[in-house]
Motif scaffolding. Structure first.
Motif, PDB file in Angstrom:
ATOM      1  N   PRO A   2       0.838  -1.202   0.000  1.00  0.00           N
ATOM      2  CA  PRO A   2       0.000   0.000   0.000  1.00  0.00           C
ATOM      3  C   PRO A   2       0.870   1.248   0.000  1.00  0.00           C
ATOM      4  O   PRO A   2       1.970   1.251   0.555  1.00  0.00           O
ATOM      5  CB  PRO A   2      -0.778  -0.104   1.318  1.00  0.00           C
ATOM      6  N   ARG A   3       0.374   2.300  -0.621  1.00  0.00           N
ATOM      7  CA  ARG A   3       1.148   3.537  -0.651  1.00  0.00           C
ATOM      8  C   ARG A   3       1.073   4.264   0.685  1.00  0.00           C
ATOM      9  O   ARG A   3       0.227   3.972   1.512  1.00  0.00           O
ATOM     10  CB  ARG A   3       0.561   4.471  -1.718  1.00  0.00           C
ATOM     11  N   ASP A   4       1.915   5.261   0.840  1.00  0.00           N
ATOM     12  CA  ASP A   4       1.848   6.121   2.013  1.00  0.00           C
ATOM     13  C   ASP A   4       0.600   6.985   1.903  1.00  0.00           C
ATOM     14  O   ASP A   4       0.564   7.946   1.155  1.00  0.00           O
ATOM     15  CB  ASP A   4       3.095   7.011   2.075  1.00  0.00           C
ATOM     16  N   SER A   5      -0.439   6.590   2.642  1.00  0.00           N
ATOM     17  CA  SER A   5      -1.731   7.238   2.457  1.00  0.00           C
ATOM     18  C   SER A   5      -1.817   8.585   3.155  1.00  0.00           C
ATOM     19  O   SER A   5      -2.791   9.294   3.010  1.00  0.00           O
ATOM     20  CB  SER A   5      -2.830   6.317   2.964  1.00  0.00           C
ATOM     21  N   THR A   6      -0.800   8.943   3.951  1.00  0.00           N
ATOM     22  CA  THR A   6      -0.858  10.247   4.596  1.00  0.00           C
ATOM     23  C   THR A   6      -0.722  11.365   3.566  1.00  0.00           C
ATOM     24  O   THR A   6      -0.817  12.529   3.889  1.00  0.00           O
ATOM     25  CB  THR A   6       0.259  10.402   5.658  1.00  0.00           C
ATOM     26  N   SER A   7      -0.499  11.026   2.304  1.00  0.00           N
ATOM     27  CA  SER A   7      -0.358  12.044   1.269  1.00  0.00           C
ATOM     28  C   SER A   7      -1.706  12.508   0.734  1.00  0.00           C
ATOM     29  O   SER A   7      -1.762  13.206  -0.265  1.00  0.00           O
ATOM     30  CB  SER A   7       0.509  11.514   0.135  1.00  0.00           C
ATOM     31  N   TYR A   8      -2.822  12.131   1.387  1.00  0.00           N
ATOM     32  CA  TYR A   8      -4.139  12.583   0.951  1.00  0.00           C
ATOM     33  C   TYR A   8      -4.707  13.645   1.892  1.00  0.00           C
ATOM     34  O   TYR A   8      -4.706  13.452   3.115  1.00  0.00           O
ATOM     35  CB  TYR A   8      -5.143  11.422   0.934  1.00  0.00           C
ATOM     36  N   VAL A   9      -5.221  14.724   1.290  1.00  0.00           N
ATOM     37  CA  VAL A   9      -6.008  15.702   2.051  1.00  0.00           C
ATOM     38  C   VAL A   9      -7.289  15.930   1.253  1.00  0.00           C
ATOM     39  O   VAL A   9      -7.240  16.344   0.086  1.00  0.00           O
ATOM     40  CB  VAL A   9      -5.275  17.053   2.222  1.00  0.00           C
ATOM     41  N   LEU A  10      -8.426  15.650   1.872  1.00  0.00           N
ATOM     42  CA  LEU A  10      -9.721  15.829   1.196  1.00  0.00           C
ATOM     43  C   LEU A  10     -10.371  17.129   1.648  1.00  0.00           C
ATOM     44  O   LEU A  10     -10.582  17.340   2.846  1.00  0.00           O
ATOM     45  CB  LEU A  10     -10.661  14.660   1.522  1.00  0.00           C
ATOM     46  N   TYR A  11     -10.702  17.974   0.697  1.00  0.00           N
ATOM     47  CA  TYR A  11     -11.486  19.179   0.959  1.00  0.00           C
ATOM     48  C   TYR A  11     -12.922  18.829   0.642  1.00  0.00           C
ATOM     49  O   TYR A  11     -13.236  18.458  -0.496  1.00  0.00           O
ATOM     50  CB  TYR A  11     -10.981  20.349   0.096  1.00  0.00           C
ATOM     51  N   GLY A  56     -13.989  26.615  -7.746  1.00  0.00           N
ATOM     52  CA  GLY A  56     -14.714  26.875  -6.501  1.00  0.00           C
ATOM     53  C   GLY A  56     -15.725  25.792  -6.178  1.00  0.00           C
ATOM     54  O   GLY A  56     -16.848  26.082  -5.766  1.00  0.00           O
ATOM     55  N   ARG A  57     -15.318  24.563  -6.366  1.00  0.00           N
ATOM     56  CA  ARG A  57     -16.222  23.446  -6.077  1.00  0.00           C
ATOM     57  C   ARG A  57     -15.524  22.406  -5.223  1.00  0.00           C
ATOM     58  O   ARG A  57     -14.299  22.343  -5.187  1.00  0.00           O
ATOM     59  CB  ARG A  57     -16.694  22.801  -7.390  1.00  0.00           C
ATOM     60  N   VAL A  58     -16.321  21.577  -4.570  1.00  0.00           N
ATOM     61  CA  VAL A  58     -15.769  20.409  -3.872  1.00  0.00           C
ATOM     62  C   VAL A  58     -16.225  19.172  -4.630  1.00  0.00           C
ATOM     63  O   VAL A  58     -17.308  19.192  -5.231  1.00  0.00           O
ATOM     64  CB  VAL A  58     -16.252  20.346  -2.396  1.00  0.00           C
ATOM     65  N   PRO A  59     -15.421  18.117  -4.623  1.00  0.00           N
ATOM     66  CA  PRO A  59     -14.208  17.938  -3.831  1.00  0.00           C
ATOM     67  C   PRO A  59     -12.948  18.432  -4.517  1.00  0.00           C
ATOM     68  O   PRO A  59     -12.898  18.582  -5.732  1.00  0.00           O
ATOM     69  CB  PRO A  59     -14.137  16.408  -3.697  1.00  0.00           C
ATOM     70  N   THR A  60     -11.921  18.643  -3.643  1.00  0.00           N
ATOM     71  CA  THR A  60     -10.527  18.664  -4.081  1.00  0.00           C
ATOM     72  C   THR A  60      -9.820  17.612  -3.234  1.00  0.00           C
ATOM     73  O   THR A  60     -10.074  17.524  -2.031  1.00  0.00           O
ATOM     74  CB  THR A  60      -9.877  20.038  -3.825  1.00  0.00           C
ATOM     75  N   LEU A  61      -9.009  16.815  -3.880  1.00  0.00           N
ATOM     76  CA  LEU A  61      -8.192  15.853  -3.142  1.00  0.00           C
ATOM     77  C   LEU A  61      -6.732  16.154  -3.444  1.00  0.00           C
ATOM     78  O   LEU A  61      -6.321  16.138  -4.610  1.00  0.00           O
ATOM     79  CB  LEU A  61      -8.527  14.405  -3.569  1.00  0.00           C
ATOM     80  N   MET A  62      -5.994  16.488  -2.387  1.00  0.00           N
ATOM     81  CA  MET A  62      -4.550  16.669  -2.560  1.00  0.00           C
ATOM     82  C   MET A  62      -3.922  15.279  -2.612  1.00  0.00           C
ATOM     83  O   MET A  62      -4.089  14.483  -1.683  1.00  0.00           O
ATOM     84  CB  MET A  62      -3.945  17.436  -1.380  1.00  0.00           C
ATOM     85  N   VAL A  63      -3.270  14.993  -3.711  1.00  0.00           N
ATOM     86  CA  VAL A  63      -2.620  13.691  -3.884  1.00  0.00           C
ATOM     87  C   VAL A  63      -1.126  13.947  -4.043  1.00  0.00           C
ATOM     88  O   VAL A  63      -0.709  14.578  -5.025  1.00  0.00           O
ATOM     89  CB  VAL A  63      -3.176  12.957  -5.127  1.00  0.00           C
ATOM     90  N   ASP A  64      -0.363  13.504  -3.074  1.00  0.00           N
ATOM     91  CA  ASP A  64       1.087  13.748  -3.086  1.00  0.00           C
ATOM     92  C   ASP A  64       1.381  15.228  -3.325  1.00  0.00           C
ATOM     93  O   ASP A  64       2.260  15.588  -4.112  1.00  0.00           O
ATOM     94  CB  ASP A  64       1.772  12.890  -4.169  1.00  0.00           C
ATOM     95  N   GLY A  65       0.579  16.094  -2.707  1.00  0.00           N
ATOM     96  CA  GLY A  65       0.833  17.531  -2.765  1.00  0.00           C
ATOM     97  C   GLY A  65       0.236  18.260  -3.957  1.00  0.00           C
ATOM     98  O   GLY A  65       0.369  19.473  -4.069  1.00  0.00           O
ATOM     99  N   THR A  66      -0.454  17.532  -4.832  1.00  0.00           N
ATOM    100  CA  THR A  66      -1.052  18.173  -6.012  1.00  0.00           C
ATOM    101  C   THR A  66      -2.573  18.138  -5.897  1.00  0.00           C
ATOM    102  O   THR A  66      -3.143  17.073  -5.624  1.00  0.00           O
ATOM    103  CB  THR A  66      -0.631  17.423  -7.301  1.00  0.00           C
TER     104      THR A  66
END
Ligand SMILES: N[C@@H](CCC(=O)N[C@@H](CS)C(=O)NCC(=O)O)C(=O)O
Length: 220
Positions: A2-11, A56-66
């Motif tokens: 599994p990848r390092d999942s801490t690289s996700y941020v969900l808006y 200006g919409r959701v969602p945004t998912l930060m994946v590895d900082g992008t």
């Protein structure tokens, strides 16, 4: 591995198009951060958020900082990044074509009709909003007819008789019909499907994390 999942941020905003992605992240069991963007309070227009999502919409998912966008694309991306969860049929498998077809149908037929229903008065000319909403309803009724027939009396999932990304998206979209003239729960096979998916512990957890109390099996 599994990848390092801490690289996700969900808006996300509670109950919005981010909900399917939020559900999948919980179901995957990966760790992730979540950031509330309250669309009812207009936070999607904050300059800091617009830098991540200019629409200006959701969602945004930060994946590895992008920052990445589009709920259906995000579900597909997560399935690709976590193949061990088997939430999408493998390329070349029997169910792959049906899954692709369903994901695109959810994204380009049902989701735009939903947008028209909820945003006709602000995306377009308010004077024409009633006609736009009426057309959206007709399109959605046809879509629920189609999915009800697709499930029939014996299928518990949309694709391959197992849970896939399509189910997170479909159930989220069905939830949005709860105050519409014809809620999805009015179709017999959809009602069985919804109740079965809502019984998943991940759905209960999702509602708790988003602070949602409506449209759960306990109240049915
Ligand atoms: N096609 C986009 C649609 C996103 C979308 O329309 N999100 C709505 C919430 S369900 C939103 O952010 N609305 C706020 C606004 O338009 O101001 C996706 O699937 O991610």
């Amino acid at each position: 591995m599994p990848r390092d999942s801490t690289s996700y941020v969900l808006y996300y905003s509670p109950g919005a198009a981010s909900m399917a992605v939020h559900w999948m992240l919980i179901e995957l069991g990966v760790s992730f951060e979540s950031q509330l963007i309250d669309i009812d309070a207009g936070r999607q227009h904050d300059p800091a958020y617009l830098r991540l999502n200019p629409a200006g919409r959701v969602p945004t998912l930060m994946v590895d900082g992008t920052p990445r966008h589009e709920s259906v694309a995000l579900l597909i991306l997560l399935a690709e990044r976590h193949p061990e969860a088997a939430l999408a049929p493998e390329p070349g498998s029997v169910d792959r074509a049906a899954w692709l077809e369903m994901m695109v149908y959810l994204a380009n037929t049902i989701l735009p009709a939903m947008r028209d229903w909820f945003y006709a008065g602000s995306d377009g000319d308010p004077a024409g909003a009633e006609a736009v909403r009426a057309l959206a309803c007709r399109r959605l009724d046809a879509a629920w007819d189609k999915l009800d027939a697709h499930l029939g009396e014996s299928h518990d999932y949309l694709i391959g008789d197992k849970l896939s990304t399509a189910d997170f998206m479909a159930v989220m979209l069905m939830r949005w019909t709860r105050n519409m003239p014809r809620p999805a729960l009015g179709w017999p096979n959809l009602a069985r499907y919804i109740r079965q998916l809502r019984a998943r512990p991940s759905f209960t957890e999702l509602n708790a994390r988003e602070g949602l109390t409506e449209w759960r099996n306990e109240e049915a």
